[in-house]
Every structure is written in structure tokens, then in C-alpha cells.
Design a protein around this motif. Structure first.
Motif, PDB file in Angstrom:
ATOM      1  N   HIS A  85       0.861  -1.186   0.000  1.00 12.01           N
ATOM      2  CA  HIS A  85       0.000   0.000   0.000  1.00 12.01           C
ATOM      3  C   HIS A  85       0.899   1.238   0.000  1.00 12.01           C
ATOM      4  N   ALA A  86       0.883   1.958  -1.103  1.00 17.68           N
ATOM      5  CA  ALA A  86       1.832   3.054  -1.319  1.00 17.68           C
ATOM      6  C   ALA A  86       1.582   4.213  -0.366  1.00 17.68           C
ATOM      7  N   THR A  88       1.253   8.013  -0.287  1.00 16.82           N
ATOM      8  CA  THR A  88       0.872   8.923  -1.368  1.00 16.82           C
ATOM      9  C   THR A  88       1.100  10.394  -1.058  1.00 16.82           C
ATOM     10  N   THR A  89       1.484  10.739   0.174  1.00 20.17           N
ATOM     11  CA  THR A  89       1.676  12.147   0.494  1.00 20.17           C
ATOM     12  C   THR A  89       3.004  12.647  -0.061  1.00 20.17           C
ATOM     13  N   ASN A  94      10.063   6.071  -0.846  1.00 21.52           N
ATOM     14  CA  ASN A  94       9.536   5.028  -1.729  1.00 21.52           C
ATOM     15  C   ASN A  94       9.372   3.726  -0.963  1.00 21.52           C
ATOM     16  N   ASN A 109      -1.822   8.278   4.935  1.00 18.95           N
ATOM     17  CA  ASN A 109      -2.116   9.034   3.718  1.00 18.95           C
ATOM     18  C   ASN A 109      -3.142  10.138   3.938  1.00 18.95           C
TER      19      ASN A 109
END
Length: 448
Positions: A85-86, A88-89, A94, A109
């Protein structure tokens, strides 16, 4: 009207004036409003490297290479890069949360969670080069579960009875045990020099026989007689110690009755609890007590709740994911519960653990490390970001103790001082709680 609780708070019934003798100078000023700190102890040493995983190809391949043998135990695809789950902010590294921690990705996020990236006990700022040269002052008993979890809570090895969160309350001069609450197994984080606080059993609060009951053994007369006995009514002592024991007993009885009222009403806990999630059920008790704070009359509270099972030397693929899912779900449900009662800005939740674990796995688990990640959740948190440097997921760098275990770059003093400052403790009070904090840059850890 003066209540019994008010009387017990303001009178020592002829005993020694403990308030004027024992409290630090910082305690004399009262800070308005209500705030609560909720500490979640992850007992056993949480593997931070298996919470957030690189989501770029080269970094992911290096990470998985260090853990190749251990990763064979996971279900197919469970630790693939595509399952993460990336973050995103803007400005986030990474990295991605593992599948079981999707709820924590949501908190991060949306800006409700900050991650303190490499925090742990330090005597002074320390690098790998200093450790290799033998010039570094190291904390005592590194790698010892009991001692490191004790240092995290008390700033001393196993045996110290009072914690820094509890000592925050001391700076406000509050003797009330309701200000210091532990849920589950006793732990030193919440007790303090002024009060041992109260420890709640999971899911219940047991009062002494007769307290809060209209009848016992069929008699309406006996409950009041039991209460007279417990409270020592019409009894006084010329012996200062015995008088203080009686005063403390009465404060504990009052606190227990107030807590029973809060837990019976279930103002907020019903929205927090999740079936089969022990941590969320514990936090549901915390939520009900927080929602009841105006009735109990405390303006500052610290809570300590524990999770067990994070010592994953072996069978990590089977043991860790369920714990991660439980923690993630409970953090989100608790934060949502605080939002539902409009108290998300007044409550900050944070995690601590014995230590992080090694980046390099063993045959099917990970070994004891040093620094690790702590997660901080709340409406006042400046979230959606990492606090402190994120060391590379590799070996041989400047903070690599050995086999990828991290030498912390953020000390407990820095971490705790940031929480204490938000809580309303001034610099003099923080110096009382953390005598060695002058060795570290207090401006480097901005959580709020």
C-alpha cells in the motif's frame, strides 16, 4: 457542593502536606483543557523492516535478497511489491505498507499518522564508526527484551517502577490514580512517583466486595458497612505513613468507582471494538474512560496498553502478519472513535517496542536489533510524513550496527519530549522527566 472526590483531592486529612513537599516547580501551573496520551507497547521487538517495504524495483530486490530464506514462508504474493500500500503524500519515501497494514496506510495518507523512522535508547548521538572504534557510549544491556522494554518506558533497565508518561502527570501535581491507567498486564509506563495509577483487567473492572452494590448476601445494610471499613471512616492516624496509606486507598476507591461508571456507559468504546481483536477491545476501554473525562474530573491522562508476540526469531511469516493486522485495524478504529466524539485533537496514540530487528533474516525469522519505527496517531499530529532520517534498506551504512540492525538517530528523550511538549509539560518539567535530554537536539523531532 463539595464531593467526596473533591475532598480527597484537596485534603490529606491531617497527614503530611505531600503536594508542597513532593511536586516539582513545574507542577504549580495548571494547563487548561484535556489531553490524553495512549501508549501501545509492542512486546517482543517489532520488525520495522516488515512493516514498510521498498516499492521501487532495485530497492525491493535488495530488501528481499536479505530475507530470501525467511520470505519463503509467506503465502504466494503476500510480500510481493505489487501487494504494498503506497505512501501517497508529498515527500514520502519510496516505501509501502505490507498488505496487513492497509488501515495504517489510510491513517498515514490522510495525514493522521506520522512515522518516527529510527528511534531508540541512546546515551549520546552515535554512529557505526564510533561503535566500531569502541568510542561510543552504548545503552546498557542491548538486546535484552526485559531491559530494553524497561528502558523504553522508564529510562532505566528492568526494575524501575515508574515511567516517563506517568511522570508527565507529576508535572501537573495530580495525585489522582485515574490520571495513570494501564490496561492488561502491569507495566511501568503509566505509574509515577506520585501515584501508582490503576491497572484494569481486560474487559472488566472488579470492585471490592460490596462497593457499588445495593445488596450483598441479601442485605441492604452490609454494602455501606463494607464501604465504611474500606474507607476507614471515623478513623485517623497520628502515624503519617498510615494516614497516607488510607488517603491513597480512598483515592483508589473513588477512581475505581468512576472507571466502573465510564465502562458501564460505553460512550465511545462500542465503535472502537472489533470482533476478535484484543487490542481494539482494550482501546475500547480507553475510549470509554476518555469520553467520561469530564465526570472523572481529570485534565490529563496517560494510558498504557500492551500487545504480545512480536519476538519473531522463528516462524515470522506465520506469527507477524496477524499481529500487524490487529495493530493496524485497532489504530484506525480507535482514531475513528475519537473523531466520533470530537476528541481526535486531544488524544495522541503512539507505539513503542523493545527494539527493531535485523534487516538480514535468519532461516525463518529475524533477530534482535536496536532502533526501529514508532507510529504516532492523532488529529494534532503533523502526519503523512516521516520524522527523522530513513536509513537505507542495506548493510554497511553509517547507522548499521550489524546485519542491518539500526543504530538509532532519534533518542527516547527526543521522542518523549515531543510528546510531552504537546501534552503541556514545559521545558523545566521535561528536564525533570528526561535529565539527559540536553545531549540531544530537541528541535530535530517535530511530530506536531
Amino acid at each position: 457542593m463539595t464531593t467526596r472526590r473533591d475532598f480527597l483531592r484537596t485534603s490529606l486529612a491531617g497527614g503530611i502536606a505531600v503536594t508542597s513537599m513532593s511536586l516539582p516547580a513545574a507542577a504549580q501551573a495548571q494547563t487548561p483543557g484535556y489531553k490524553a496520551l495512549v501508549c501501545i507497547l509492542l512486546d517482543g521487538g517489532m520488525d520495522s523492516f516488515d512493516c514498510l517495504v521498498p516499492n521501487t524495483t532495485n530497492d525491493y530486490n535488495r530488501w528481499s535478497g536479505y530475507r530470501q530464506s525467511m520470505l519463503k514462508g509467506y503465502d504466494p504474493g503476500q510480500r510481493d511489491m505489487s501487494s504494498l500500500h503506497a505512501l501517497t503524500t508529498a515527500g514520502s519515501p519510496n516505501l509501502g505498507f505490507v498488505p496487513e497494514m492497509a488501515d495504517m496506510a489510510t491513517l498515514y495518507n490522510e495525514g493522521s499518522m506520522a512515522i518516527v523512522s529510527n528511534v531508540g535508547p541512546l546515551v549520546q548521538p552515535t554512529t557505526a564508526a564510533q561503535v566500531a572504534a569502541g568510542t561510543a557510549q552504548l545503552p546498557p544491556r542491548l538486546e535484552s527484551h526485559n531491559d530494553q522494554l524497561a528502558i523504553w518506558q522508564t529510562m532505566a533497565p528492568d526494575g524501575q517502577a515508574t515511567g516517563w508518561a506517568g511522570r508527565f502527570i507529576d508535572q501537573f501535581g495530580d495525585l489522582d490514580p485515574l490520571a495513570r491507567i494501564t490496561v492488561g498486564r502491569p507495566a511501568p509506563m503509566a505509574p509515577s512517583d506520585l501515584s501508582p495509577g490503576i491497572t484494569l483487567s481486560r474487559g472488566s473492572l472488579t470492585l471490592p466486595l460490596g462497593m457499588g452494590e445495593s445488596r450483598i448476601y441479601g442485605s441492604p445494610w452490609l454494602p455501606s458497612q463494607f464501604e465504611r471499613h474500606y474507607r476507614g471512616q471515623n478513623r485517623s492516624y497520628s502515624n503519617i505513613l498510615m494516614q497516607e496509606v488510607l488517603n491513597a486507598q480512598n483515592r483508589a476507591l473513588d477512581g475505581s468507582i468512576s472507571l466502573q461508571d465510564a465502562l458501564a456507559i460505553q460512550t465511545a468504546g462500542g465503535a472502537v471494538a472489533r470482533p476478535g481483536n484484543d487490542l481494539s477491545n482494550d482501546l475500547a476501554m480507553v475510549a470509554d474512560v476518555i469520553a467520561h473525562h469530564q465526570q472523572t474530573g481529570v485534565s490529563r491522562q496517560v494510558f498504557c496498553v500492551q500487545m504480545y508476540g512480536f519476538d519473531t526469531h522463528a516462524n515470522q511469516a506465520d506469527r507477524l502478519p496477524p499481529l500487524q493486522a490487529e495493530l493496524s485495524e485497532a489504530l484506525l478504529s480507535f482514531h475513528r472513535g475519537m473523531e466520533a466524539i470530537g476528541m481526535e485533537n486531544d488524544v495522541t496514540t503512539f507505539t513503542v517496542s523493545d527494539f527493531g530487528r535485523t534487516l538480514v533474516g535468519n532461516s525463518n525469522g529475524t533477530d534482535h536489533g536496536w532502533g526501529g519505527m514508532s507510529f504516532v496517531v492523532g488529529g494534532a499530529v503533523n502526519g503523512g510524513r516521516f520524522v527523522g532520517n530513513v536509513p537505507p534498506y542495506s548493510t554497511g551504512h553509517g547507522q548499521d550496527w550489524r546485519r542491518g540492525a539500526l543504530i538509532p538517530e532519534t533518542s527516547i528523550e527526543q521522542f518523549g519530549s515531543a510528546l510531552g511538549s504537546w501534552f503541556g509539560v514545559d521545558n523545566a518539567g521535561l528536564d525533570n522527566v528526561f535529565p539527559n535530554r540536553g545531549r540531544f537536539d530537541m528541535n530535530a523531532t517535530q511530530i506536531f
